[in-house]
Design a protein around this motif. Structure first.
Motif, PDB file in Angstrom:
ATOM      1  N   LYS A 112       0.940  -0.966  -0.078  1.00  9.02           N
ATOM      2  CA  LYS A 112       0.114  -0.030  -0.053  1.00  9.02           C
ATOM      3  C   LYS A 112       1.016   1.331  -0.224  1.00  9.02           C
ATOM      4  CE  LYS A 112      -3.288  -2.358   3.026  1.00  9.02           C
ATOM      5  NZ  LYS A 112      -3.876  -2.661   4.329  1.00  9.02           N
ATOM      6  N   PRO A 113       0.221   2.216  -0.433  1.00  7.38           N
ATOM      7  CA  PRO A 113       1.376   3.631  -0.411  1.00  7.38           C
ATOM      8  C   PRO A 113       1.894   4.032   0.808  1.00  7.38           C
ATOM      9  CG  PRO A 113      -0.661   3.809  -1.706  1.00  7.38           C
ATOM     10  CD  PRO A 113      -0.864   2.786  -1.278  1.00  7.38           C
ATOM     11  N   GLU A 114       1.242   3.631   1.993  1.00 13.18           N
ATOM     12  CA  GLU A 114       1.570   4.205   3.273  1.00 13.18           C
ATOM     13  C   GLU A 114       2.619   3.152   3.745  1.00 13.18           C
ATOM     14  OE1 GLU A 114      -2.497   1.902   3.784  1.00 13.18           O
ATOM     15  OE2 GLU A 114      -1.898   3.394   2.692  1.00 13.18           O
ATOM     16  N   GLU A 115       2.962   1.956   3.058  1.00 17.17           N
ATOM     17  CA  GLU A 115       4.045   0.971   3.263  1.00 17.17           C
ATOM     18  C   GLU A 115       5.275   1.284   2.657  1.00 17.17           C
ATOM     19  OE1 GLU A 115       1.184  -2.944   4.518  1.00 17.17           O
ATOM     20  OE2 GLU A 115       1.638  -2.686   2.224  1.00 17.17           O
ATOM     21  N   VAL A 116       5.365   2.278   1.874  1.00 18.49           N
ATOM     22  CA  VAL A 116       6.366   2.519   0.758  1.00 18.49           C
ATOM     23  C   VAL A 116       7.022   4.044   1.411  1.00 18.49           C
ATOM     24  CG1 VAL A 116       7.153   3.108  -1.595  1.00 18.49           C
ATOM     25  CG2 VAL A 116       5.331   1.406  -0.928  1.00 18.49           C
ATOM     26  N   LYS A 117       8.271   3.881   1.535  1.00 17.72           N
ATOM     27  CA  LYS A 117       9.110   5.227   1.829  1.00 17.72           C
ATOM     28  C   LYS A 117      10.270   5.255   0.807  1.00 17.72           C
ATOM     29  CE  LYS A 117      11.995   6.664   5.690  1.00 17.72           C
ATOM     30  NZ  LYS A 117      12.628   6.245   6.921  1.00 17.72           N
ATOM     31  N   VAL A 118      10.139   6.621   0.362  1.00 13.40           N
ATOM     32  CA  VAL A 118      11.136   7.115  -0.598  1.00 13.40           C
ATOM     33  C   VAL A 118      11.938   8.022  -0.143  1.00 13.40           C
ATOM     34  CG1 VAL A 118      11.427   7.970  -2.872  1.00 13.40           C
ATOM     35  CG2 VAL A 118       9.655   6.419  -2.560  1.00 13.40           C
ATOM     36  N   THR A 119      13.258   7.869   0.023  1.00 14.71           N
ATOM     37  CA  THR A 119      14.211   8.853   0.468  1.00 14.71           C
ATOM     38  C   THR A 119      15.286   9.299  -0.578  1.00 14.71           C
ATOM     39  OG1 THR A 119      15.650   7.140   1.616  1.00 14.71           O
ATOM     40  CG2 THR A 119      13.838   8.154   2.734  1.00 14.71           C
ATOM     41  N   SER A 120      16.020  10.456  -0.520  1.00 15.44           N
ATOM     42  CA  SER A 120      16.718  10.673  -1.440  1.00 15.44           C
ATOM     43  C   SER A 120      17.950  11.714  -0.792  1.00 15.44           C
ATOM     44  CB  SER A 120      16.266  11.669  -2.642  1.00 15.44           C
ATOM     45  OG  SER A 120      17.421  12.214  -3.298  1.00 15.44           O
ATOM     46  N   ASP A 121      19.146  11.487  -1.289  1.00  8.36           N
ATOM     47  CA  ASP A 121      20.136  12.462  -0.809  1.00  8.36           C
ATOM     48  C   ASP A 121      20.787  12.896  -2.075  1.00  8.36           C
ATOM     49  OD1 ASP A 121      21.985  10.439  -1.977  1.00  8.36           O
ATOM     50  OD2 ASP A 121      22.381   9.761  -0.078  1.00  8.36           O
ATOM     51  N   ASN A 122      21.913  13.577  -2.047  1.00 12.63           N
ATOM     52  CA  ASN A 122      22.571  14.329  -3.407  1.00 12.63           C
ATOM     53  C   ASN A 122      23.025  13.062  -4.373  1.00 12.63           C
ATOM     54  OD1 ASN A 122      21.883  16.549  -2.664  1.00 12.63           O
ATOM     55  ND2 ASN A 122      23.878  17.094  -1.602  1.00 12.63           N
ATOM     56  N   LYS A 123      23.091  11.840  -3.917  1.00 15.54           N
ATOM     57  CA  LYS A 123      23.695  10.852  -4.796  1.00 15.54           C
ATOM     58  C   LYS A 123      23.010   9.783  -5.107  1.00 15.54           C
ATOM     59  CE  LYS A 123      28.189  12.322  -4.059  1.00 15.54           C
ATOM     60  NZ  LYS A 123      28.881  12.981  -5.180  1.00 15.54           N
ATOM     61  N   ILE A 169      18.725   7.668  -4.717  1.00 18.73           N
ATOM     62  CA  ILE A 169      17.109   7.648  -4.272  1.00 18.73           C
ATOM     63  C   ILE A 169      17.065   6.292  -3.650  1.00 18.73           C
ATOM     64  CG2 ILE A 169      14.639   7.259  -4.832  1.00 18.73           C
ATOM     65  CD1 ILE A 169      15.461   9.519  -7.234  1.00 18.73           C
ATOM     66  N   THR A 170      16.558   6.046  -2.678  1.00 18.42           N
ATOM     67  CA  THR A 170      16.144   4.585  -1.932  1.00 18.42           C
ATOM     68  C   THR A 170      14.708   4.436  -1.861  1.00 18.42           C
ATOM     69  OG1 THR A 170      18.392   4.783  -0.757  1.00 18.42           O
ATOM     70  CG2 THR A 170      16.728   3.077  -0.001  1.00 18.42           C
ATOM     71  N   VAL A 171      14.163   3.374  -2.244  1.00 15.80           N
ATOM     72  CA  VAL A 171      13.064   2.841  -2.090  1.00 15.80           C
ATOM     73  C   VAL A 171      12.893   1.814  -0.910  1.00 15.80           C
ATOM     74  CG1 VAL A 171      10.734   1.992  -3.174  1.00 15.80           C
ATOM     75  CG2 VAL A 171      12.292   3.620  -4.438  1.00 15.80           C
ATOM     76  N   HIS A 172      12.137   1.814   0.126  1.00 20.08           N
ATOM     77  CA  HIS A 172      12.120   0.744   1.187  1.00 20.08           C
ATOM     78  C   HIS A 172      10.560   0.648   1.237  1.00 20.08           C
ATOM     79  CE1 HIS A 172      12.470  -0.335   5.643  1.00 20.08           C
ATOM     80  NE2 HIS A 172      12.368  -1.454   4.847  1.00 20.08           N
ATOM     81  N   ALA A 173       9.985  -0.428   1.001  1.00 18.46           N
ATOM     82  CA  ALA A 173       8.799  -0.985   1.109  1.00 18.46           C
ATOM     83  C   ALA A 173       8.524  -2.247   2.098  1.00 18.46           C
ATOM     84  CB  ALA A 173       8.161  -1.565  -0.355  1.00 18.46           C
ATOM     85  N   LYS A 174       7.791  -2.148   2.895  1.00 18.73           N
ATOM     86  CA  LYS A 174       7.630  -3.226   3.883  1.00 18.73           C
ATOM     87  C   LYS A 174       6.419  -3.423   4.449  1.00 18.73           C
ATOM     88  CE  LYS A 174       9.305  -4.810   8.325  1.00 18.73           C
ATOM     89  NZ  LYS A 174      10.455  -4.361   9.362  1.00 18.73           N
ATOM     90  N   HIS A 175       5.791  -4.574   4.619  1.00 23.25           N
ATOM     91  CA  HIS A 175       4.398  -4.907   5.207  1.00 23.25           C
ATOM     92  C   HIS A 175       4.647  -5.869   6.359  1.00 23.25           C
ATOM     93  CE1 HIS A 175       2.791  -8.361   3.233  1.00 23.25           C
ATOM     94  NE2 HIS A 175       3.092  -7.787   1.870  1.00 23.25           N
ATOM     95  N   ILE A 235      14.165  -3.631  -0.583  1.00 21.72           N
ATOM     96  CA  ILE A 235      14.908  -2.101  -0.492  1.00 21.72           C
ATOM     97  C   ILE A 235      15.772  -1.895  -1.890  1.00 21.72           C
ATOM     98  CG2 ILE A 235      16.805  -0.788   0.700  1.00 21.72           C
ATOM     99  CD1 ILE A 235      16.278  -2.190   3.333  1.00 21.72           C
ATOM    100  N   ARG A 236      15.451  -1.001  -2.481  1.00 19.47           N
ATOM    101  CA  ARG A 236      16.145  -0.788  -3.838  1.00 19.47           C
ATOM    102  C   ARG A 236      16.710   0.492  -3.674  1.00 19.47           C
ATOM    103  NH1 ARG A 236      14.382  -3.658  -9.305  1.00 19.47           N
ATOM    104  NH2 ARG A 236      14.115  -4.994  -7.679  1.00 19.47           N
ATOM    105  N   THR A 237      17.745   0.911  -4.425  1.00 15.51           N
ATOM    106  CA  THR A 237      18.602   2.157  -4.137  1.00 15.51           C
ATOM    107  C   THR A 237      18.875   2.313  -5.761  1.00 15.51           C
ATOM    108  OG1 THR A 237      19.508   1.751  -2.199  1.00 15.51           O
ATOM    109  CG2 THR A 237      20.600   3.383  -3.502  1.00 15.51           C
ATOM    110  N   TYR A 238      18.823   3.477  -5.990  1.00 14.72           N
ATOM    111  CA  TYR A 238      19.205   4.069  -7.441  1.00 14.72           C
ATOM    112  C   TYR A 238      20.059   5.086  -7.593  1.00 14.72           C
ATOM    113  CZ  TYR A 238      14.954   1.583  -8.843  1.00 14.72           C
ATOM    114  OH  TYR A 238      13.860   0.472  -8.789  1.00 14.72           O
ATOM    115  N   ALA A 239      21.102   4.962  -8.209  1.00 17.50           N
ATOM    116  CA  ALA A 239      22.335   6.135  -8.150  1.00 17.50           C
ATOM    117  C   ALA A 239      21.609   7.269  -9.162  1.00 17.50           C
ATOM    118  CB  ALA A 239      23.520   5.567  -8.756  1.00 17.50           C
ATOM    119  N   LEU A 240      21.870   8.197  -8.512  1.00 14.79           N
ATOM    120  CA  LEU A 240      21.320   9.822  -9.459  1.00 14.79           C
ATOM    121  C   LEU A 240      22.319  10.086 -10.366  1.00 14.79           C
ATOM    122  CD1 LEU A 240      19.505  11.762  -6.925  1.00 14.79           C
ATOM    123  CD2 LEU A 240      18.536  10.375  -8.750  1.00 14.79           C
TER     124      LEU A 240
END
Length: 147
Positions: free
Chosen positions: A66-77, A79-85, A100-105
């Protein structure tokens, strides 16, 4: 003494492949469950990345969350997507998931412009705008005369 295998194939070479598969003790035909599991593995957590001149875009399949179970964070380098239920019941029993999936910007993205949306199919869309490229400015340089 010899097995008779009906030839349902044309002369394209498929009958030879079928004979080899039937007579090969190491060959096992995939079951329906094997094919279904392969299809699920291909779809779950699948992401597509697009890096254009105007933006960096990620589409990530999170249909189990669900959308409330997904957290997206970013720093300058990155983006991290953390989804958990937590553990919940489904038609097969109980299941809990975490991903948990991380993408280099890319260096030319503006990390402050990150936006994310999730549609009704569970696809998370992340967009990051590219930094505006300033055209080169002409700078006058004084010419000194030495005589």
């Amino acid at each position: 003494m010899f097995a008779v295998v009906p030839r349902y194939f044309d002369d394209s070479g498929l009958f030879q492949l079928a004979d080899e598969m039937i007579n090969n003790p190491w060959f096992t035909r995939p079951t329906f469950a094997d094919r279904a599991l392969a299809n699920l593995n291909e779809r779950f957590g699948d992401s597509q990345i697009q890096n254009t001149d105007k933006e960096f875009r990620v589409n990530l399949d999170l249909h189990h969350y669900k959308p409330e179970e997904v957290k997206v964070t970013s720093d300058n380098k990155k983006i991290t997507v953390h989804a958990k239920h937590e553990e919940k019941q489904d038609k097969h029993g109980y299941v809990s998931r975490e991903m948990i999936r991380t993408y280099a910007l890319p260096e030319d993205t503006d990390a402050k412009s990150v936006t994310s949306t999730m549609n009704s199919n569970g696809v998370l869309n992340i967009r990051v705008a590219k930094k505006a490229i300033e055209p080169p400015k002409e700078i006058p340089i004084a010419v000194e005369y030495k005589g």
